[in-house]
Design a protein around this motif. Structure first.
Motif, PDB file in Angstrom:
ATOM      1  N   ASP A  40       0.789  -1.216  -0.071  1.00 53.53           N
ATOM      2  CA  ASP A  40       0.045   0.087   0.083  1.00 53.53           C
ATOM      3  C   ASP A  40       0.766   1.207   0.050  1.00 53.53           C
ATOM      4  N   PHE A  41       0.233   2.386   0.014  1.00 51.33           N
ATOM      5  CA  PHE A  41       1.140   3.715  -0.195  1.00 51.33           C
ATOM      6  C   PHE A  41       2.095   3.783   1.099  1.00 51.33           C
ATOM      7  N   GLY A  42       1.619   3.246   2.395  1.00 51.16           N
ATOM      8  CA  GLY A  42       2.680   3.411   3.576  1.00 51.16           C
ATOM      9  C   GLY A  42       4.029   2.670   3.176  1.00 51.16           C
ATOM     10  N   ARG A  79     -10.712  -3.135  -0.875  1.00 48.06           N
ATOM     11  CA  ARG A  79      -9.627  -2.344  -1.048  1.00 48.06           C
ATOM     12  C   ARG A  79      -9.992  -1.141  -2.066  1.00 48.06           C
ATOM     13  N   GLY A  80      -9.687   0.058  -1.687  1.00 44.70           N
ATOM     14  CA  GLY A  80     -10.119   1.344  -2.528  1.00 44.70           C
ATOM     15  C   GLY A  80      -8.939   1.486  -3.385  1.00 44.70           C
ATOM     16  N   ASN A  81      -8.446   2.657  -3.234  1.00 42.29           N
ATOM     17  CA  ASN A  81      -7.036   2.836  -3.994  1.00 42.29           C
ATOM     18  C   ASN A  81      -5.849   2.408  -3.285  1.00 42.29           C
ATOM     19  N   GLY A  82      -5.944   1.787  -2.144  1.00 46.38           N
ATOM     20  CA  GLY A  82      -4.757   1.350  -1.584  1.00 46.38           C
ATOM     21  C   GLY A  82      -3.868   2.148  -0.866  1.00 46.38           C
ATOM     22  N   HIS A  83      -4.262   3.444  -0.513  1.00 50.21           N
ATOM     23  CA  HIS A  83      -3.541   4.523   0.210  1.00 50.21           C
ATOM     24  C   HIS A  83      -3.570   4.700   1.229  1.00 50.21           C
ATOM     25  N   SER A  84      -3.741   3.611   2.137  1.00 50.63           N
ATOM     26  CA  SER A  84      -3.490   3.485   3.462  1.00 50.63           C
ATOM     27  C   SER A  84      -2.109   3.219   3.746  1.00 50.63           C
ATOM     28  N   ILE A  85      -1.742   3.400   5.125  1.00 50.97           N
ATOM     29  CA  ILE A  85      -0.296   3.246   5.404  1.00 50.97           C
ATOM     30  C   ILE A  85       0.090   2.042   6.001  1.00 50.97           C
ATOM     31  N   ASP A  98     -10.890  -5.547  -5.106  1.00 49.13           N
ATOM     32  CA  ASP A  98     -10.647  -4.292  -5.821  1.00 49.13           C
ATOM     33  C   ASP A  98     -11.969  -3.510  -6.159  1.00 49.13           C
ATOM     34  N   MET A  99     -12.233  -2.579  -5.113  1.00 46.66           N
ATOM     35  CA  MET A  99     -13.538  -1.787  -5.319  1.00 46.66           C
ATOM     36  C   MET A  99     -13.420  -0.938  -6.536  1.00 46.66           C
ATOM     37  N   ARG A 100     -12.246  -0.364  -6.845  1.00 46.18           N
ATOM     38  CA  ARG A 100     -12.165   0.221  -8.145  1.00 46.18           C
ATOM     39  C   ARG A 100     -12.982  -0.047  -9.288  1.00 46.18           C
ATOM     40  N   GLY A 154     -12.905   4.301   0.644  1.00 42.88           N
ATOM     41  CA  GLY A 154     -11.786   4.424   1.497  1.00 42.88           C
ATOM     42  C   GLY A 154     -11.499   5.659   2.574  1.00 42.88           C
ATOM     43  N   THR A 155     -12.104   6.754   2.118  1.00 47.87           N
ATOM     44  CA  THR A 155     -12.103   7.786   2.856  1.00 47.87           C
ATOM     45  C   THR A 155     -13.315   7.825   3.848  1.00 47.87           C
ATOM     46  N   LEU A 156     -14.349   7.201   3.468  1.00 48.78           N
ATOM     47  CA  LEU A 156     -15.466   7.155   4.335  1.00 48.78           C
ATOM     48  C   LEU A 156     -15.367   5.827   5.462  1.00 48.78           C
ATOM     49  N   ALA A 159     -12.337   8.968   7.573  1.00 51.58           N
ATOM     50  CA  ALA A 159     -12.951  10.298   8.039  1.00 51.58           C
ATOM     51  C   ALA A 159     -12.956  11.096   7.004  1.00 51.58           C
ATOM     52  N   GLY A 160     -12.049  11.217   6.358  1.00 50.51           N
ATOM     53  CA  GLY A 160     -11.842  12.248   5.156  1.00 50.51           C
ATOM     54  C   GLY A 160     -11.762  13.673   5.959  1.00 50.51           C
ATOM     55  N   VAL A 161     -10.769  14.149   6.155  1.00 52.43           N
ATOM     56  CA  VAL A 161     -10.427  15.578   7.087  1.00 52.43           C
ATOM     57  C   VAL A 161      -9.588  16.460   6.066  1.00 52.43           C
ATOM     58  N   GLY A 205     -15.198   3.006   9.812  1.00 47.54           N
ATOM     59  CA  GLY A 205     -15.223   1.557  10.375  1.00 47.54           C
ATOM     60  C   GLY A 205     -14.154   0.765   9.594  1.00 47.54           C
ATOM     61  N   LEU A 206     -13.219   1.329   9.080  1.00 44.51           N
ATOM     62  CA  LEU A 206     -12.147   0.482   8.226  1.00 44.51           C
ATOM     63  C   LEU A 206     -12.588  -0.691   7.606  1.00 44.51           C
ATOM     64  N   GLY A 207     -13.761  -0.640   7.083  1.00 40.10           N
ATOM     65  CA  GLY A 207     -14.170  -1.932   6.142  1.00 40.10           C
ATOM     66  C   GLY A 207     -14.692  -2.978   7.195  1.00 40.10           C
ATOM     67  N   PHE A 209     -17.173  -3.485   9.113  1.00 38.16           N
ATOM     68  CA  PHE A 209     -18.682  -3.487   9.639  1.00 38.16           C
ATOM     69  C   PHE A 209     -19.377  -4.011   8.367  1.00 38.16           C
ATOM     70  N   GLY A 210     -18.626  -3.489   7.337  1.00 43.17           N
ATOM     71  CA  GLY A 210     -19.492  -3.703   5.935  1.00 43.17           C
ATOM     72  C   GLY A 210     -18.835  -3.177   4.789  1.00 43.17           C
ATOM     73  N   ILE A 211     -19.084  -3.385   3.696  1.00 44.15           N
ATOM     74  CA  ILE A 211     -18.575  -2.533   2.455  1.00 44.15           C
ATOM     75  C   ILE A 211     -19.385  -1.859   1.874  1.00 44.15           C
ATOM     76  N   PRO A 365       5.566   6.571   6.376  1.00 44.91           N
ATOM     77  CA  PRO A 365       5.216   6.302   7.910  1.00 44.91           C
ATOM     78  C   PRO A 365       4.491   7.443   8.213  1.00 44.91           C
ATOM     79  N   TRP A 366       3.232   7.881   7.915  1.00 47.23           N
ATOM     80  CA  TRP A 366       2.538   8.851   8.563  1.00 47.23           C
ATOM     81  C   TRP A 366       1.789   8.627   9.659  1.00 47.23           C
ATOM     82  N   LEU A 367       1.528   9.613  10.506  1.00 45.93           N
ATOM     83  CA  LEU A 367       0.681   9.811  11.576  1.00 45.93           C
ATOM     84  C   LEU A 367      -0.242  10.675  11.746  1.00 45.93           C
TER      85      LEU A 367
HETATM   86  C1  LIG Z   1      -1.434  11.568  -0.681  1.00 51.13           C
HETATM   87  C2  LIG Z   1      -2.383  11.368   0.482  1.00 51.13           C
HETATM   88  C3  LIG Z   1      -3.256  12.466   0.944  1.00 51.13           C
HETATM   89  C4  LIG Z   1      -3.987  11.935   1.856  1.00 51.13           C
HETATM   90  N1  LIG Z   1      -4.824  13.173   2.342  1.00 51.13           N
HETATM   91  C5  LIG Z   1      -5.909  13.033   3.261  1.00 51.13           C
HETATM   92  C6  LIG Z   1      -6.589  14.216   3.838  1.00 51.13           C
HETATM   93  O1  LIG Z   1      -6.295  15.315   3.374  1.00 51.13           O
HETATM   94  N2  LIG Z   1      -7.441  13.801   4.530  1.00 51.13           N
HETATM   95  C7  LIG Z   1      -7.669  12.516   5.075  1.00 51.13           C
HETATM   96  O2  LIG Z   1      -8.639  12.312   6.004  1.00 51.13           O
HETATM   97  N3  LIG Z   1      -7.089  11.491   4.774  1.00 51.13           N
HETATM   98  C8  LIG Z   1      -6.048  11.749   3.580  1.00 51.13           C
HETATM   99  N4  LIG Z   1      -5.481  10.652   3.253  1.00 51.13           N
HETATM  100  C9  LIG Z   1      -5.503   9.252   3.745  1.00 51.13           C
HETATM  101  C10 LIG Z   1      -6.560   8.566   3.230  1.00 51.13           C
HETATM  102  O3  LIG Z   1      -7.866   9.345   3.371  1.00 51.13           O
HETATM  103  C11 LIG Z   1      -6.759   7.283   3.641  1.00 51.13           C
HETATM  104  O4  LIG Z   1      -5.669   6.546   3.281  1.00 51.13           O
HETATM  105  C12 LIG Z   1      -7.811   6.511   2.803  1.00 51.13           C
HETATM  106  O5  LIG Z   1      -8.142   5.233   3.398  1.00 51.13           O
HETATM  107  C13 LIG Z   1      -7.257   6.051   1.456  1.00 51.13           C
HETATM  108  O6  LIG Z   1      -8.402   5.947   0.498  1.00 51.13           O
HETATM  109  P1  LIG Z   1      -7.994   4.497  -0.325  1.00 51.13           P
HETATM  110  O7  LIG Z   1      -9.230   4.575  -1.392  1.00 51.13           O
HETATM  111  O8  LIG Z   1      -6.715   4.307  -0.887  1.00 51.13           O
HETATM  112  O9  LIG Z   1      -8.459   3.341   0.659  1.00 51.13           O
HETATM  113  P2  LIG Z   1      -7.778   1.990   1.052  1.00 51.13           P
HETATM  114  O10 LIG Z   1      -6.340   2.228   1.535  1.00 51.13           O
HETATM  115  O11 LIG Z   1      -7.728   1.108  -0.140  1.00 51.13           O
HETATM  116  O12 LIG Z   1      -8.621   1.485   2.229  1.00 51.13           O
HETATM  117  C14 LIG Z   1      -8.674   2.152   3.613  1.00 51.13           C
HETATM  118  C15 LIG Z   1      -9.558   1.425   4.467  1.00 51.13           C
HETATM  119  O13 LIG Z   1     -11.083   1.551   4.014  1.00 51.13           O
HETATM  120  C16 LIG Z   1     -11.346   0.110   3.898  1.00 51.13           C
HETATM  121  N5  LIG Z   1     -12.092   0.134   2.483  1.00 51.13           N
HETATM  122  C17 LIG Z   1     -11.781   0.644   1.430  1.00 51.13           C
HETATM  123  N6  LIG Z   1     -12.708   0.540   0.532  1.00 51.13           N
HETATM  124  C18 LIG Z   1     -14.082   0.151   1.244  1.00 51.13           C
HETATM  125  C19 LIG Z   1     -15.267   0.531   0.871  1.00 51.13           C
HETATM  126  N7  LIG Z   1     -15.861   0.556  -0.243  1.00 51.13           N
HETATM  127  N8  LIG Z   1     -16.332  -0.269   1.973  1.00 51.13           N
HETATM  128  C20 LIG Z   1     -15.681  -0.227   3.188  1.00 51.13           C
HETATM  129  N9  LIG Z   1     -14.416  -0.343   3.534  1.00 51.13           N
HETATM  130  C21 LIG Z   1     -13.664   0.138   2.510  1.00 51.13           C
HETATM  131  C22 LIG Z   1     -10.160  -0.921   3.597  1.00 51.13           C
HETATM  132  O14 LIG Z   1     -10.330  -2.070   3.755  1.00 51.13           O
HETATM  133  C23 LIG Z   1      -9.142  -0.030   4.544  1.00 51.13           C
HETATM  134  O15 LIG Z   1      -9.474  -0.457   5.790  1.00 51.13           O
HETATM  135  C24 LIG Z   1      -4.443  10.766   2.438  1.00 51.13           C
HETATM  136  C25 LIG Z   1      -3.628   9.898   1.715  1.00 51.13           C
HETATM  137  C26 LIG Z   1      -2.837  10.123   0.834  1.00 51.13           C
HETATM  138  C27 LIG Z   1      -2.048   9.039   0.140  1.00 51.13           C
END
Ligand SMILES: Cc1cc2nc3c(=O)[nH]c(=O)nc-3n(C[C@H](O)[C@H](O)[C@H](O)COP(=O)(O)OP(=O)(O)OC[C@H]3O[C@@H](n4cnc5c(N)ncnc54)[C@H](O)[C@@H]3O)c2cc1C
Length: 405
Positions: A40-42, A79-85, A98-100, A154-156, A159-161, A205-207, A209-211, A365-367
């Motif tokens: 993943d991105f991390g 997996r959304g876009n795999g930008h978790s860390i 692969d939800m994309r 992925g952001t829902l 949180a999406g802040v 809920g980090l996936g 509790f449901g997709i 290694p983000w926090l």
């Molecule tokens: C460059 C960059 C900038 C960012 N900026 C911000 C920011 O400004 N604010 C912020 O809040 N975050 C930010 N993030 C963090 C980002 O919100 C999270 O990493 C988010 O999870 C990434 O979305 P993703 O689609 O890649 O999800 P993934 O990494 O693929 O998945 C994240 C989590 O969600 C679960 N998941 C994925 N899809 C679903 C689904 N459809 N239903 C249920 N669960 C699902 C996965 O199992 C996993 O637990 C940033 C990340 C990056 C890489």
């Protein structure tokens, strides 16, 4: 395909992934190469799934989850876009969905009590949602992340802040309904009144509790333009007081976006002064930094939305009135007028640049932390000014949020 999976299973630990797990996947699933879900991105965790499935619809997601429930061992991760860390979207020897692949399934505008909403797929990127909403409806979601190459689900699930959170809350507070596939493979619609426990558990809920296969997002009128501003502070107290004041201003009176970041008080190209200007035509003049400044400086980042029909004198007047009340270092101010869409997509060029330099794939290694107002000055003293005084080789964002949001 099944033969391929069996080969894969036999090449690994067959005890924890017995063949009946595999046979339950028989049917018309579409698969992606395993490699897309091992990292993943991390870049700090890696994990090898049994298979990566590409579901094209909610019913595909439900079928995959149901198939997994009939097995003894298979775990499932969307997996959304795999930008978790930290490997949140991985499933060791399990199924990754692969939800994309579902990105196109939903896209519909609707009104409720005169308020516009859009139904979008959990696998759609926010960037795609932005472009389609602007081009088709001249409407946009209200709350964003800094970077839009992230999926709705992925952001829902986090949180999406971002810089709009002080006004509208995180993205999870701007959703009125979800369609969710539960761990049993059932498809349920949930909102504040219907299946409300599932609704609130799934958001953030980090996936687990449901997709999320569909989300209903609140929209607002799309602004045309943004006045994008960065000002520099040498004193943390001035920076926090100003930022905290700005986020209390009512809608229409203040800025539409408030963020900030810490920079090293030196010429380091990755952590210092050069990271502040927004364009190559802008230059940071360090002579203007007061000699009393410490090892780090603070940048307040602001944006004001406006329509292209607005008179520039009115925009200037509003910006001047707001900036006039702030205590930033005189003369260190950067401003630009950019299209609203370009402002929201501003991190895209950072991504392209980092990819060109080969550093986008480096470990991240983000926090993320919420620090209370009463502790933030200590945090600055101990963490920013001491531990992180040379920077972290990337952004250190710091901005105020309101607990009520
Ligand atoms: C460059 C960059 C900038 C960012 N900026 C911000 C920011 O400004 N604010 C912020 O809040 N975050 C930010 N993030 C963090 C980002 O919100 C999270 O990493 C988010 O999870 C990434 O979305 P993703 O689609 O890649 O999800 P993934 O990494 O693929 O998945 C994240 C989590 O969600 C679960 N998941 C994925 N899809 C679903 C689904 N459809 N239903 C249920 N669960 C699902 C996965 O199992 C996993 O637990 C940033 C990340 C990056 C890489």
């Amino acid at each position: 395909m099944i033969a391929y999976l069996e080969h894969f299973v036999h090449g690994n630990d067959t005890e924890s992934t017995p063949n009946d797990d595999v046979s339950s996947l028989q049917g018309s699933f579409h698969f992606s190469p395993i490699s897309i879900a091992t990292k993943d991105f991390g870049g700090m965790k890696s994990s090898t799934p049994l298979a990566v499935i590409r579901p094209y619809s909610t019913s595909d997601v439900a079928r995959a989850v149901k198939a997994a429930t009939t097995t003894t061992n298979l775990t499932v991760a969307p997996r959304g876009n795999g930008h978790s860390i930290n490997g949140q979207a991985m499933a060791e020897k399990g199924l990754v969905l692969d939800m994309r692949a579902t990105a196109e399934e939903h896209f519909q505008l609707l009104y409720h009590d005169g308020v516009p909403y859009v139904d979008v797929s959990g696998g759609a990127l926010w960037e795609e949602v932005l472009k389609r909403c602007v081009s088709q409806f001249q409407l946009v979601p209200r709350s964003w992340t800094d970077y839009l190459g992230l999926t709705v689900g992925g952001t829902l699930s986090n949180a999406g802040v971002s810089g709009q959170t002080f006004r509208y809350g995180p993205q999870t507070a701007n959703v009125t309904e979800l369609e969710v596939v539960t761990g049993k493979g059932d498809t349920l619609v949930c909102n504040e009144n219907e299946n409300s426990e599932l609704f609130f558990a799934t958001l953030g809920g980090l996936g687990q509790f449901g997709i999320i296969t569909r989300a209903r997002i609140v929209l607002q009128q799309a602004p045309d333009m943004v006045r994008w501003i960065r000002v520099i502070y040498s004193e943390f107290e001035d920076f926090t007081k100003d930022a905290e004041w700005l986020v209390t201003l009512p809608e229409g009176d203040g800025f539409d976006y408030v963020e900030g970041f810490v920079v090293a008080n030196n010429d380091d190209s990755c952590n210092g002064w050069p990271t502040v200007p927004m364009g190559s035509n802008q230059v940071f003049d360090p002579v203007l930094v007061p000699s009393s400044a410490g090892p780090v400086l603070y940048c307040l980042e602001l944006a004001l939305h406006y329509r292209k029909t607005a008179r520039s004198s009115d925009v200037n007047k509003k910006v001047d009135r707001l900036l006039g009340g702030l205590r930033f270092v005189e003369g260190i101010k950067f401003e630009d007028d950019v299209k609203y869409m370009d402002f929201l997509l501003r991190v895209k060029s950072v991504e392209e640049d980092a990819k060109a330099k080969g550093i986008w794939d480096a470990p991240h290694p983000w926090l993320n932390m919420f620090v209370s107002k009463s502790d933030i000055a200590d945090f600055d003293r101990e963490v920013f000014k001491k531990i992180l005084k040379h920077g972290v080789g990337g952004p250190i964002l710091v901005y105020p949020l309101l607990r009520s949001k």
